[in-house]
Design an enzyme around this catalytic site. Structure first.
Site, PDB file in Angstrom:
ATOM      1  N   TYR A  64     -47.512  67.177 -42.458  1.00 39.83           N
ATOM      2  CA  TYR A  64     -46.889  67.271 -41.327  1.00 39.83           C
ATOM      3  C   TYR A  64     -45.402  67.493 -41.195  1.00 39.83           C
ATOM      4  CZ  TYR A  64     -43.450  64.443 -37.805  1.00 39.83           C
ATOM      5  OH  TYR A  64     -42.906  64.754 -37.239  1.00 39.83           O
ATOM      6  N   LYS A  78     -42.838  71.160 -40.168  1.00 42.43           N
ATOM      7  CA  LYS A  78     -42.112  70.642 -39.552  1.00 42.43           C
ATOM      8  C   LYS A  78     -40.835  71.607 -39.612  1.00 42.43           C
ATOM      9  CE  LYS A  78     -43.125  67.913 -36.091  1.00 42.43           C
ATOM     10  NZ  LYS A  78     -42.842  68.486 -35.155  1.00 42.43           N
TER      11      LYS A  78
END
Length: 234
Positions: free
Chosen positions: A157, A161
């Site tokens: 994750y 990002k």
């Protein structure tokens, strides 16, 4: 249609749903995009009292679904004023990098990064037909390289990002000549299905910064990363 037309991905729940609500209350015609038709239609119906909200079937990981959505927006509106890339997944919460599989990383990048690139690529022609178009990529402070050392809690994750912020920068560079503002925004840690009940912020608070960037922020701001209306480090 004189009112702004906005498209929000991953909008059937959480922060995306609240972004739709706030934009509709501000007078936008909002396309609530989601891949689950039942949930998407129910969400659009739920927000019907807030203003103009229409469900748009869209799986951001499917090229054919993106193309169908683009054609529908083109046929019905002929332009797009705001593209808010909110759809994202979190598969490796509280894992170490050594515990995160390549498959998890691939799946996360497909939804969180490659889909953002594909959406921008597909909808740029419609954004160019707008007088003041904006692209907003929902990122996270978890992807800040400046704060990642010593704070790794979801490797795939976090990598995704960081990559979203890079997508923002490269597209902002290309689209600067087309008057399309492209920015990233961190909504903060919110009480959503992804964030959990222990998060300090409500979805309303998380959505507020996104909606500000879509509506009130100076249009000449581009290639930036914001949280709570303030520019933050990449």
């Amino acid at each position: 249609m004189d009112i702004p037309v906005s498209l929000v991905t991953g909008a059937a729940k959480g922060i995306g749903l609240e972004v739709v609500r706030q934009l509709a209350q501000r007078g936008h015609y909002v396309l609530l995009a989601a891949r689950n038709a039942d949930r998407g239609q129910a969400a659009a119906q739920q927000l019907s009292a807030s203003g103009h909200v229409q469900f748009l079937p869209l799986d951001v990981t499917s090229p054919s679904s993106i193309e169908q959505a683009q054609q529908k927006v083109r046929q019905e509106f002929g332009r797009l004023d705001m593209l808010i890339n909110n759809a994202a997944i979190l598969l490796d919460h509280y894992q170490k990098p050594s515990e995160t599989s390549v498959q998890q990383l691939q799946e996360t990048l497909q939804t969180n990064v490659m889909a953002v690139h594909a959406m921008i690529q597909a909808f740029t022609p419609l954004l160019k037909a707008s007088a003041a178009p904006r692209i907003i990529n929902v990122s996270s402070g978890a992807g800040q390289l400046s704060g990642m050392q010593g704070s790794v809690w979801a490797p795939a994750y976090q990598i995704s990002k960081t990559a979203v912020n890079a997508v923002t920068r490269v597209w902002a560079t290309e689209l600067s000549e087309s008057n399309i503002a492209v920015n990233s925004v961190c909504p903060g840690w919110c009480r959503t299905e992804m964030g959990g009940e222990g998060a300090p912020r409500s979805p309303e608070e998380g959505a507020a910064g996104i909606v500000w960037l879509a509506t009130e922020a100076a249009h000449q701001l581009t290639s930036r990363f914001f949280r709570d209306r303030e520019e933050i480090a990449w």
